[in-house]
Design an enzyme around this catalytic site. Structure first.
Site, PDB file in Angstrom:
ATOM      1  N   HIS A   1     -98.972  49.519 -43.358  1.00 21.41           N
ATOM      2  CA  HIS A   1     -99.195  48.106 -43.026  1.00 21.41           C
ATOM      3  C   HIS A   1    -100.636  47.953 -42.567  1.00 21.41           C
ATOM      4  CE1 HIS A   1     -97.901  44.020 -41.810  1.00 21.41           C
ATOM      5  NE2 HIS A   1     -98.893  44.164 -40.941  1.00 21.41           N
ATOM      6  N   CYS A   2    -101.391  47.129 -43.266  1.00 20.08           N
ATOM      7  CA  CYS A   2    -102.815  46.961 -42.982  1.00 20.08           C
ATOM      8  C   CYS A   2    -103.017  45.710 -42.127  1.00 20.08           C
ATOM      9  CB  CYS A   2    -103.611  46.847 -44.280  1.00 20.08           C
ATOM     10  SG  CYS A   2    -105.395  46.701 -44.022  1.00 20.08           S
ATOM     11  N   PRO A   3    -103.495  45.842 -40.891  1.00 27.81           N
ATOM     12  CA  PRO A   3    -103.737  44.638 -40.075  1.00 27.81           C
ATOM     13  C   PRO A   3    -104.885  43.786 -40.589  1.00 27.81           C
ATOM     14  CG  PRO A   3    -104.538  46.604 -38.946  1.00 27.81           C
ATOM     15  CD  PRO A   3    -103.814  47.085 -40.166  1.00 27.81           C
TER      16      PRO A   3
END
Length: 420
Positions: free
Chosen positions: A227-229
């Site tokens: 999951h890429c912020p």
């Protein structure tokens, strides 16, 4: 009947009262033989003392019973806490697959929860930060650097900078937009025809191969990488190529700006240092000024803004090039091996486990280094290197993410064995 009555009368006449009778009619009795007032008071005081003693004893016994109950309640609570802790400890050691990593994950579960929620809440802020920093660099290039390039560079270099700079910018904007807006892919809600290799313990639903649950999105993601912020989105089956392409072209753009602006950065940094020195001299002259001294010249606001903008551009681009370049190289190595960030840890543990048994681990989703890149980029024919890699292309990846059949671009199939 008469005889009984006569006997009772004779008994009373003989002085046989229940409390007795003294012959002399002492001071404690009246003239008729009844108890006196002093005797009644003594009897009443004795009875009151007996009642008070009985009440005190009952109160003492009640307090003893209450204290015993409280003591038993504390003992029961301590036993319940002991059994609960024992159950938690046994739950961590319920089978032979539990190790130190599982224990650490359980202990750090509150930290993971906090990080997940902070990442979810600040995802929009991270996206706005990326857009703001990128827009500031583009504005500095157009306002400060481009006029200088047009005035000092040769026509060939001007054409090169204009062509490469705009192509790189278009690729960055396109892939970042697609990485944000494209769904990574999720298993279908209708689970009748879904082939799952395991059950997600959070979704309580079949989970296809290479699918993992994202605790931030709270959904299962097909071929999940992470999951890429900075995207406020998961990187999965349908947007993995967009994410990697964005990282690659952003790194290339930052390296391009750092190399092209190196000389400008040196001149701007020297000018800023000279401005600081002249400003210090100007203040000293102003403190000791006479009518025959003139203060040194000052730099205008435009000159200060120009030099500081060039320094800001070079420092930011160099920092991003180093950090994002390392991330890009890491993902390039994963793509070469045909695995994701999550599968890298899973495959490493499986490789170590099989190595202890004298077996060799093989990744069933790896088709060789070159074929892995062709599958990842969606290159089926040679012209796709231009239309799908060097130019913006919204083409879909191979497969649906639910099953992993052999792609048509793979030259030869590798043995899909986990261990031999």
């Amino acid at each position: 009947m008469l005889c009984g009555a006569a006997r009772r009368r004779s008994a009373r006449g003989a002085g046989c009262w229940p409390w007795g009778r003294e012959s002399g009619g002492g001071a404690g009795h009246g003239g008729g033989g009844r108890p006196g007032a002093g005797g009644r008071r003594s009897m009443a005081g004795m009875r009151s003392r007996q009642r008070m003693f009985a009440a005190v004893m009952r109160l003492l016994l009640k307090c003893l019973r209450l204290g015993r109950r409280r003591r038993f309640k504390l003992v029961r609570q301590a036993e319940q806490l002991w059994h609960y802790g024992h159950l938690c400890l046994r739950s961590l050691l319920y089978n032979s697959f539990t190790n130190g990593d599982v224990v650490l994950d359980s202990l750090f579960e509150p930290v993971y929860w906090l990080v997940d929620h902070v990442t979810r809440w600040f995802g929009v802020v991270f996206v706005a930060l990326v857009i703001g920093l990128t827009s500031s660099i583009v504005a500095i290039v157009y306002i400060c650097l481009l006029p200088l390039i047009l005035q000092t560079y040769t026509p060939a270099w001007i054409c090169w900078h204009l062509a490469y700079g705009h192509w790189n910018l278009i690729m960055i904007v396109f892939h970042y937009y697609m990485a944000i807006t494209t769904s990574p892919g999720h298993p279908p809600q209708a689970k009748d025809d879904l082939t799952g290799v395991s059950i997600c313990r959070k979704c309580i639903a079949p989970k296809p191969a290479r699918t993992h649950h994202c605790s931030i999105c709270n959904r299962c993601v097909l071929k999940m990488d992470h999951h890429c912020p900075w995207l406020n989105n998961c990187v999965g089956h349908y947007n993995h190529r967009y994410f990697f392409s964005f990282c690659l072209f952003m790194t290339m753009g930052c390296i391009y700006c750092s190399i092209s602006g190196w000389e400008m950065f040196r001149d701007a940094y020297a000018a800023i240092e000279r401005m600081k020195l002249l400003e210090k001299e100007r203040l000293q002259v102003a403190a000791n000024q006479t009518y025959y001294q003139t203060p040194p010249p000052t730099f205008s606001f435009r000159q200060r803004a120009f030099h500081k903008s060039v320094v800001y551009l070079w420092v930011l681009c160099s920092s991003v090039a180093l950090a994002l370049g390392a991330l890009t190289l890491w993902h390039a190595a994963l793509i070469t091996r045909g695995e994701t960030s999550i599968e890298r840890h899973i495959n490493k543990k499986e490789r170590q486990r099989l190595q202890k048994k004298g077996k060799i681990f093989r990744n069933p989703y790896s088709y060789g280094s070159w074929d892995n890149w062709k599958v990842f980029l969606g290159v089926d024919v040679p012209r796709h290197w231009l239309t799908r890699v060097l130019l913006p292309s919204p083409h879909l990846p191979h497969g649906t993410g639910l099953s992993w059949d052999l792609p048509p671009c793979v030259t030869k199939q590798r043995a899909p064995l986990l261990a031999i």
